[in-house]
Design a protein around this motif. Structure first.
Motif, short mmCIF file in Angstrom:
data_model
loop_
_atom_site.label_atom_id
_atom_site.label_comp_id
_atom_site.label_asym_id
_atom_site.label_seq_id
_atom_site.Cartn_x
_atom_site.Cartn_y
_atom_site.Cartn_z
N ALA A 1 23.07 35.28 33.05
CA ALA A 1 22.23 35.60 34.21
C ALA A 1 23.02 35.62 35.51
O ALA A 1 22.75 36.43 36.41
CB ALA A 1 21.08 34.61 34.31
N ASP A 2 24.01 34.74 35.67
CA ASP A 2 24.74 34.64 36.94
C ASP A 2 26.07 35.37 36.90
O ASP A 2 26.93 35.17 37.76
CB ASP A 2 24.97 33.16 37.28
CG ASP A 2 25.76 32.43 36.19
OD1 ASP A 2 25.94 33.00 35.09
OD2 ASP A 2 26.20 31.28 36.44
N TYR A 3 26.26 36.25 35.92
CA TYR A 3 27.55 36.92 35.77
C TYR A 3 27.80 37.93 36.88
O TYR A 3 26.94 38.76 37.19
CB TYR A 3 27.64 37.62 34.42
CG TYR A 3 28.92 38.40 34.22
CD1 TYR A 3 30.14 37.75 34.10
CD2 TYR A 3 28.91 39.80 34.18
CE1 TYR A 3 31.32 38.46 33.94
CE2 TYR A 3 30.08 40.52 34.01
CZ TYR A 3 31.29 39.84 33.89
OH TYR A 3 32.45 40.54 33.72
N ARG A 4 28.98 37.87 37.46
CA ARG A 4 29.44 38.87 38.43
C ARG A 4 30.80 39.36 37.96
O ARG A 4 31.72 38.56 37.78
CB ARG A 4 29.55 38.25 39.83
CG ARG A 4 29.98 39.25 40.91
CD ARG A 4 29.96 38.59 42.29
NE ARG A 4 30.30 39.52 43.35
CZ ARG A 4 31.54 39.70 43.80
NH1 ARG A 4 32.54 39.01 43.28
NH2 ARG A 4 31.77 40.57 44.78
N PRO A 5 30.95 40.64 37.75
CA PRO A 5 32.22 41.13 37.18
C PRO A 5 33.40 40.93 38.12
O PRO A 5 33.30 41.16 39.33
CB PRO A 5 31.95 42.62 36.96
CG PRO A 5 30.86 42.97 37.91
CD PRO A 5 30.00 41.73 38.01
N HIS A 6 34.51 40.47 37.54
CA HIS A 6 35.78 40.38 38.25
C HIS A 6 36.78 41.23 37.49
O HIS A 6 37.02 41.01 36.30
CB HIS A 6 36.27 38.93 38.34
CG HIS A 6 35.45 38.09 39.27
ND1 HIS A 6 35.62 38.11 40.64
CD2 HIS A 6 34.45 37.22 39.04
CE1 HIS A 6 34.76 37.29 41.21
NE2 HIS A 6 34.03 36.73 40.27
N TRP A 7 37.35 42.20 38.19
CA TRP A 7 38.25 43.15 37.54
C TRP A 7 39.68 42.67 37.67
O TRP A 7 40.08 42.09 38.67
CB TRP A 7 38.09 44.53 38.18
CG TRP A 7 36.68 45.03 38.08
CD1 TRP A 7 35.68 44.86 39.01
CD2 TRP A 7 36.07 45.71 36.98
NE1 TRP A 7 34.51 45.41 38.57
CE2 TRP A 7 34.72 45.95 37.32
CE3 TRP A 7 36.54 46.17 35.75
CZ2 TRP A 7 33.84 46.61 36.48
CZ3 TRP A 7 35.67 46.84 34.91
CH2 TRP A 7 34.34 47.05 35.27
N ARG A 8 40.45 42.89 36.62
CA ARG A 8 41.86 42.50 36.64
C ARG A 8 42.57 43.19 37.79
O ARG A 8 42.29 44.33 38.12
CB ARG A 8 42.53 42.86 35.31
CG ARG A 8 42.05 42.00 34.15
CD ARG A 8 42.96 42.21 32.96
NE ARG A 8 44.33 41.83 33.29
CZ ARG A 8 45.38 42.19 32.57
NH1 ARG A 8 45.24 42.96 31.52
NH2 ARG A 8 46.59 41.80 32.91
N LYS A 9 43.54 42.52 38.36
CA LYS A 9 44.24 43.05 39.52
C LYS A 9 45.36 43.98 39.08
O LYS A 9 46.55 43.66 39.15
CB LYS A 9 44.77 41.91 40.39
CG LYS A 9 43.65 41.11 41.05
CD LYS A 9 44.16 40.16 42.10
CE LYS A 9 43.01 39.50 42.84
NZ LYS A 9 43.48 38.62 43.92
N ASN A 10 44.92 45.15 38.62
CA ASN A 10 45.86 46.18 38.19
C ASN A 10 45.20 47.52 38.50
O ASN A 10 44.21 47.88 37.85
CB ASN A 10 46.14 46.03 36.69
CG ASN A 10 47.26 46.95 36.21
OD1 ASN A 10 47.33 48.10 36.59
ND2 ASN A 10 48.12 46.41 35.35
N PRO A 11 45.70 48.27 39.48
CA PRO A 11 45.01 49.50 39.88
C PRO A 11 45.07 50.60 38.84
O PRO A 11 44.24 51.51 38.85
CB PRO A 11 45.74 49.91 41.16
CG PRO A 11 47.11 49.33 41.00
CD PRO A 11 46.91 48.03 40.28
N THR A 12 46.04 50.53 37.94
CA THR A 12 46.20 51.58 36.93
C THR A 12 45.26 51.38 35.76
O THR A 12 44.64 52.33 35.27
CB THR A 12 47.66 51.63 36.44
OG1 THR A 12 48.51 51.95 37.55
CG2 THR A 12 47.84 52.67 35.34
#
Length: 413
Positions: free
Chosen positions: A390-401
């Motif tokens: 329910a409290d999930y917020r996506p965090h994307w890996r720090k890689n622009p490619t």
């Protein structure tokens, strides 16, 4: 043109997580107002539209030989602290993705003789078995995380089995793969990335050479043996070429497939109508994977370099200029895809370019597709009530490619 959006685009490409959550709004604004952007900060031409990206990917006047030139221009603080015989320096120009024809065509022909569609399809029973085992293990976790429990280990286990590496090396393979993905996907002036990759290259060379010697003495039915045996008109891969391209399969293959699996499940879970449609019609798995590849492309960026002055994408671009192709943006181009921000697993004529196009089309695309086509129907069948925490917020890996989630915690009840 709204310069704030150009600044936001540059920040996005320089790993600013603040703008990641609104990346497609940034893409759309830039794409709508200008088909090509020149970034002084990045010293690159940025192609934003599908037709221009396709043209560039097929243009023989544009070079893929960026990695060797980058290494030649290393700052003195890096080059002075790297042994001249470090495999990173010696093998960089042996990777097929960083070569132009005729060298690229030669390397790809030899690797293709080993990495065949038949060899890939033969992995289907293994992928199904490994997936079921991993899903069972995830079901026993107190706090299941699809990325940690399935999307990371599965591609590593598959490529390890395909190449012929023992499973007790999986943790080390993951570290090497991550170093390679960071090296290929992060800004090239990051000193820590260079040294990490240089260390990984040395470790991988020390690890793989005994395996090569063993396969030469006693070939097996694996990719390593097939690569050693591959021959065309008397030509074979040298040892440095073997090692460099095996590493490429590990780094690019694992990262891309992990991201495809994670992005795929996340997108389905945030579009419950499409999730239910796939549950009711598992025969849509192939179409669903193609739509995931378009909608949340695991490979967001690729690059080219001008070897001469040329006119492309409505611009005159000088010699020795860098070009960045935003594949993720091109795959949402409204001039090509109807209602591009709508996720639709029944989408027809889905001509995305998530795996590139032309001579450098991703060699591992069939394997990544196969893994996703197997796992997505299996997971929604195994866990019919699966949903995001329910409290999930996506965090994307720090890689622009390479676009991928760091975690994907799920509730299986």
């Amino acid at each position: 043109m709204d310069v704030d959006y150009i600044d936001a685009l540059e920040r996005l490409l320089l790993l600013d997580e603040e703008v990641m959550q609104r990346r497609y709004a940034i893409f759309r604004q830039v794409q709508t107002e200008h088909q090509v952007v020149y970034s002084e900060k990045l010293q690159r031409w940025i192609f934003t539209r599908y037709s221009d990206a396709r043209e560039a990917l097929r243009d023989a006047h544009l070079s893929s030989e960026q990695l060797p030139s980058v290494l030649k221009q290393l700052p003195s603080e890096i080059r002075d602290n790297l042994d001249a015989d470090n495999p990173l320096l010696r093998q960089a120009n042996k990777i097929m993705m960083s070569r132009d024809d005729p060298d690229h065509a030669r390397l790809r022909l030899l690797v293709n003789k080993a990495f065949t569609p038949r060899m890939i399809e033969l992995q289907r029973p293994l992928i199904e078995r490994l997936t079921r085992d991993l899903l069972d293990q995830m079901g026993q976790q107190e706090h299941p995380d699809f990325i940690r429990d399935v999307a990371i280990p599965l591609p590593i286990m598959v490529i390890a089995a395909l190449i012929g590496m023992p499973y007790d090396s999986l943790g080390q393979i993951k570290q090497w793969s991550d170093a390679g993905a960071d090296f290929l996907g992060k800004p090239t002036d990051t000193i820590e990335v260079f040294f990490r990759m240089a260390g990984a290259a040395m470790e991988f060379n020390a690890y793989i050479r005994p395996h090569l010697e063993e396969r030469r003495r006693q070939p097996k039915g694996d990719l390593l043996s097939a690569l050693i045996a591959a021959e065309s008109q008397g030509d074979k891969l040298s040892e440095d070429e073997l090692i460099a391209n095996i590493y490429l399969l590990l780094a690019a293959g694992n990262e891309t497939t992990t991201n495809l699996l994670g992005n795929g499940l996340y997108t389905l879970l945030t579009h419950p109508d499409q999730l239910e449609l796939l549950r009711q019609r598992p025969e849509l798995a192939d179409s669903a994977v193609e739509e995931i590849l378009r909608y949340e492309s695991p490979s967001q960026i690729t690059g080219r370099h001008t070897r001469q002055e040329l006119d492309i994408a409505g611009q005159h671009i000088g010699e020795d200029q860098s070009i960045m192709l935003l594949l993720g943006m091109a795959n949402r181009d409204p001039q090509v895809f109807n209602d591009p921000d709508r996720f639709d697993i029944t989408r027809k004529d889905n001509k995305h370019i998530a795996f590139g196009l032309g001579p450098h089309y991703c060699l591992g695309a069939p394997l990544a597709r196969l893994e996703a086509q197997v796992i997505l129907p299996l997971i929604i069948d195994r866990f019919p009530s699966i949903h995001l925490m329910a409290d999930y917020r996506p965090h994307w890996r720090k890689n622009p490619t390479f676009l991928g989630l760091e975690t994907l915690p799920v509730d299986l009840a």
